[in-house]
Design a protein around this motif. Structure first.
Motif, PDB file in Angstrom:
ATOM      1  N   SER A   1       0.852  -1.150  -0.162  1.00 37.64           N
ATOM      2  CA  SER A   1      -0.003  -0.015  -0.040  1.00 37.64           C
ATOM      3  C   SER A   1       0.796   1.208   0.045  1.00 37.64           C
ATOM      4  N   ALA A   2       1.837   1.043   0.851  1.00 32.91           N
ATOM      5  CA  ALA A   2       2.793   2.526   0.829  1.00 32.91           C
ATOM      6  C   ALA A   2       3.660   2.743  -0.501  1.00 32.91           C
ATOM      7  N   LEU A   3       3.628   1.567  -1.451  1.00 32.08           N
ATOM      8  CA  LEU A   3       4.261   1.956  -2.545  1.00 32.08           C
ATOM      9  C   LEU A   3       3.502   2.734  -3.473  1.00 32.08           C
ATOM     10  N   LEU A   4       1.980   2.731  -3.247  1.00 33.00           N
ATOM     11  CA  LEU A   4       1.122   3.531  -4.334  1.00 33.00           C
ATOM     12  C   LEU A   4       1.003   4.901  -4.488  1.00 33.00           C
ATOM     13  N   PRO A   5       1.112   5.430  -3.230  1.00 31.53           N
ATOM     14  CA  PRO A   5       0.382   7.116  -3.408  1.00 31.53           C
ATOM     15  C   PRO A   5       1.418   7.859  -4.308  1.00 31.53           C
ATOM     16  N   SER A   6       2.815   7.453  -4.234  1.00 35.73           N
ATOM     17  CA  SER A   6       3.655   8.361  -5.094  1.00 35.73           C
ATOM     18  C   SER A   6       3.130   8.345  -6.559  1.00 35.73           C
TER      19      SER A   6
ATOM     20  N   GLU B   1       0.356   7.387  -7.916  1.00 31.01           N
ATOM     21  CA  GLU B   1      -1.057   8.106  -7.747  1.00 31.01           C
ATOM     22  C   GLU B   1      -0.547   9.544  -8.318  1.00 31.01           C
ATOM     23  N   ARG B   2       0.425  10.141  -7.646  1.00 35.00           N
ATOM     24  CA  ARG B   2       0.673  11.733  -7.663  1.00 35.00           C
ATOM     25  C   ARG B   2       1.319  11.935  -9.064  1.00 35.00           C
ATOM     26  N   GLN B   3       2.237  11.014  -9.378  1.00 40.30           N
ATOM     27  CA  GLN B   3       3.000  11.181 -10.689  1.00 40.30           C
ATOM     28  C   GLN B   3       2.302  10.962 -11.843  1.00 40.30           C
ATOM     29  N   THR B   4       1.173  10.077 -11.851  1.00 40.51           N
ATOM     30  CA  THR B   4       0.424   9.657 -12.860  1.00 40.51           C
ATOM     31  C   THR B   4      -0.876  10.415 -12.938  1.00 40.51           C
ATOM     32  N   ASN B   5      -1.376  11.271 -11.850  1.00 45.32           N
ATOM     33  CA  ASN B   5      -2.574  11.660 -11.648  1.00 45.32           C
ATOM     34  C   ASN B   5      -3.673  10.587 -12.004  1.00 45.32           C
ATOM     35  N   THR B   6      -3.742   9.638 -11.377  1.00 43.57           N
ATOM     36  CA  THR B   6      -4.674   8.540 -11.404  1.00 43.57           C
ATOM     37  C   THR B   6      -5.336   8.151  -9.871  1.00 43.57           C
ATOM     38  N   GLN B   7      -5.951   7.244  -9.728  1.00 44.07           N
ATOM     39  CA  GLN B   7      -6.391   6.912  -8.467  1.00 44.07           C
ATOM     40  C   GLN B   7      -6.276   5.507  -8.407  1.00 44.07           C
ATOM     41  N   ILE B   8      -5.525   5.021  -7.344  1.00 44.28           N
ATOM     42  CA  ILE B   8      -4.902   3.689  -7.212  1.00 44.28           C
ATOM     43  C   ILE B   8      -5.729   3.008  -6.000  1.00 44.28           C
ATOM     44  N   GLU B   9      -6.207   1.963  -6.173  1.00 44.47           N
ATOM     45  CA  GLU B   9      -6.758   1.199  -5.010  1.00 44.47           C
ATOM     46  C   GLU B   9      -6.209  -0.078  -4.792  1.00 44.47           C
ATOM     47  N   LEU B  10      -5.726  -0.596  -3.555  1.00 45.88           N
ATOM     48  CA  LEU B  10      -5.517  -1.918  -3.503  1.00 45.88           C
ATOM     49  C   LEU B  10      -6.412  -2.558  -2.796  1.00 45.88           C
ATOM     50  N   GLN B  11      -7.039  -3.850  -3.358  1.00 39.30           N
ATOM     51  CA  GLN B  11      -8.027  -4.638  -2.547  1.00 39.30           C
ATOM     52  C   GLN B  11      -7.856  -5.891  -2.297  1.00 39.30           C
ATOM     53  N   HIS B  12      -8.344  -6.484  -1.295  1.00 38.07           N
ATOM     54  CA  HIS B  12      -8.231  -7.859  -1.079  1.00 38.07           C
ATOM     55  C   HIS B  12      -9.338  -8.509  -2.034  1.00 38.07           C
ATOM     56  N   LEU B  13      -8.785  -9.524  -3.107  1.00 36.44           N
ATOM     57  CA  LEU B  13      -9.914 -10.402  -3.574  1.00 36.44           C
ATOM     58  C   LEU B  13     -10.414 -11.456  -2.581  1.00 36.44           C
ATOM     59  N   PHE B  14      -9.657 -12.282  -1.751  1.00 31.85           N
ATOM     60  CA  PHE B  14     -10.298 -12.947  -0.633  1.00 31.85           C
ATOM     61  C   PHE B  14      -9.532 -12.703   0.598  1.00 31.85           C
ATOM     62  N   ALA B  15     -10.306 -13.024   1.749  1.00 32.17           N
ATOM     63  CA  ALA B  15      -9.388 -12.965   3.046  1.00 32.17           C
ATOM     64  C   ALA B  15      -8.287 -14.085   2.945  1.00 32.17           C
ATOM     65  N   ASP B  16      -7.245 -13.445   3.440  1.00 31.91           N
ATOM     66  CA  ASP B  16      -5.947 -14.156   3.236  1.00 31.91           C
ATOM     67  C   ASP B  16      -6.027 -15.212   4.305  1.00 31.91           C
ATOM     68  N   VAL B  17      -4.967 -16.175   4.054  1.00 33.94           N
ATOM     69  CA  VAL B  17      -4.643 -17.377   4.594  1.00 33.94           C
ATOM     70  C   VAL B  17      -3.152 -17.208   4.982  1.00 33.94           C
ATOM     71  N   PRO B  18      -3.141 -17.285   6.576  1.00 33.50           N
ATOM     72  CA  PRO B  18      -1.600 -17.253   7.310  1.00 33.50           C
ATOM     73  C   PRO B  18      -0.777 -18.500   6.827  1.00 33.50           C
ATOM     74  N   SER B  19       0.216 -18.191   7.016  1.00 31.74           N
ATOM     75  CA  SER B  19       1.212 -19.549   6.837  1.00 31.74           C
ATOM     76  C   SER B  19       1.133 -20.318   7.893  1.00 31.74           C
ATOM     77  N   PHE B  20       1.570 -21.556   7.714  1.00 27.23           N
ATOM     78  CA  PHE B  20       1.374 -22.562   8.947  1.00 27.23           C
ATOM     79  C   PHE B  20       2.644 -23.143   9.184  1.00 27.23           C
ATOM     80  N   SER B  21       3.075 -23.465  10.295  1.00 28.88           N
ATOM     81  CA  SER B  21       3.906 -24.102  11.009  1.00 28.88           C
ATOM     82  C   SER B  21       3.913 -24.639  12.189  1.00 28.88           C
ATOM     83  N   THR B  22       4.181 -25.829  12.396  1.00 32.67           N
ATOM     84  CA  THR B  22       4.545 -26.594  13.716  1.00 32.67           C
ATOM     85  C   THR B  22       5.651 -27.123  13.984  1.00 32.67           C
ATOM     86  N   ALA B  23       6.363 -26.728  14.816  1.00 33.99           N
ATOM     87  CA  ALA B  23       7.779 -27.109  15.176  1.00 33.99           C
ATOM     88  C   ALA B  23       7.926 -28.669  14.911  1.00 33.99           C
TER      89      ALA B  23
END
Length: 389
Positions: free
Chosen positions: A278-283, A285-307
């Motif tokens: 998300s932090a990469l997009l505002p600059s 936006e300003r340089q290209t004079n566009t509107q840029i949105e980042l959206q989740h397509l689906f809720a994420d699944v965390p990584s899995f690890s058991t020792a």
């Protein structure tokens, strides 16, 4: 206790009960029929069964079936849904169990309705009258789409046990870790106009070029920063899956969308990755004079690890005579870990057959899986919990 149907009869009935879950409403179905079958069979064996409809989704439900009491014990877990199917590519009816060439064919045979039939068939041969710790059979909804079933369990804080096995198809190999997954969309809105004069608009495709360039630099940085030798692909990946934009060569592109996924290694935070992107997009936006949105397509699944030192990992390595390893696909493992259980993934059948036409489980996978189930129940439910610590 009343008698159960045979293993093949139980598997046949489960396969014959459609329970497709899908992000497309035209495919999506209730899993109620499968849950009610399992509830009937488990109740007949003395299990206390609780059917838990998902919040806001009364036709989707989990089942928690418990035998015995105590704070420790074992969960044997699986999902009740299947993916959609390509009817014209199946050589037999996907909803009719068919045995040929020492294989059982049908939608869900290995992924993973067959697991429940194997569990029930194993337990009927065991004396469970002297349980020292509880045995819990867990059946979930919508693992193949949203994982809302597992998420609902985390919200409810149940079930509780010390150890859990998820019977996903792993060719009877213990799995102690897998990557997480996030699926995201970047939507850029510019200004359409006549292509003869670039000043008449703001080209969303040009802006997307800048976004993709930044994401590729970011992707390279992730590869340099994070490594885990337990994985065949030992770094986090980012895949640009599809892009859509514009409508005609002589018009300035007014809108463009990119969909991509990220598969993070254990120990990485999906939320941190999202914020960094998300932090990469505002600059841009300003340089290209566009509107840029980042959206989740689906809720994420965390990584899995058991020792790998976990007792259940080591127990399954002994029972299977195989070393625990990792896989690339996601499971409900991280959610059971969030519930406080030491969890591993181990089941009959191969992931190579899952999600494929003519899905099957080889018959020679059944007896070894029953040995694993019997060994785990004896270790974690039939002996005092102090012996497992």
């Amino acid at each position: 206790m009343s008698s159960l149907p045979s293993l093949l009869s139980m598997m046949s009935q489960l396969i014959a009960t459609p329970s497709i879950s899908c992000s497309q409403a035209s495919w999506d179905q209730s899993n109620k029929g499968v849950i009610l079958l399992l509830e009937k069979w488990l109740s007949s064996q003395g299990f206390q069964c609780e059917v838990m409809p998902l919040p806001g989704q009364p036709e989707k439900m989990n089942l928690i079936a418990t035998l015995g009491q105590g704070a420790g014990g074992l969960v044997l877990s699986g999902h009740t849904d299947t993916v959609p199917y390509d009817d014209d590519r199946w050589q037999s009816d996907p909803f009719k169990l068919e045995e040929r060439d020492n294989k059982l064919y049908g939608l869900g045979t290995c992924d993973m309705k067959g697991f429940f039939a194997i569990v029930l068939d194993t337990l009927r041969e065991m004396d469970l009258s002297t349980l020292q710790q509880p045995l819990i059979i867990l059946a979930t909804a919508d693992e193949e789409s949203s994982m809302d079933g597992a998420r609902a369990l985390v919200e409810a804080g149940r079930p509780k046990a010390r150890y859990a096995l998820i019977g996903e198809p792993t060719s009877l190999t213990p799995i102690h870790a897998h990557k997480g997954i996030m699926m995201e969309k970047v939507r850029i809105t510019g200004q359409a106009g006549h292509s003869s004069n670039p000043g008449l608009g703001n080209n969303a495709l040009d802006a997307m070029h800048s976004v993709m360039s930044e994401l590729m630099v970011y992707r390279h940085g992730l590869k340099q920063k994070y490594r885990d030798a337990n994985f065949v692909i030992d770094y986090p990946t980012m895949n640009f899956g599809c892009i859509h934009g514009g409508d005609n060569p002589n018009r300035i592109c007014g809108r463009c969308e990119l969909e991509f996924d990220i598969r993070a290694l254990p120990g990485m935070s999906n939320e941190s990755l999202y914020q960094e992107i998300s932090a990469l997009l505002p600059s841009i936006e300003r340089q290209t004079n566009t509107q840029i949105e980042l959206q989740h397509l689906f809720a994420d699944v965390p990584s899995f690890s058991t020792a790998k030192e976990s007792d259940i990992i080591q127990a399954c390595e002994r029972l299977t005579q195989k070393d625990a390893t990792t896989v690339a696909f996601a499971t409900e493992g991280p959610f059971l870990n969030q519930l406080g259980m030491e969890t591993l993934i181990l089941g009959p059948g191969s992931i190579d057959q899952a999600h494929q036409p003519n899905e099957f489980m080889a018959l020679d996978q059944i007896a070894p899986m029953q040995s694993v189930i019997k060994g785990l129940v004896e270790r974690y439910c039939l002996t005092p919990s102090t012996e497992n610590k």
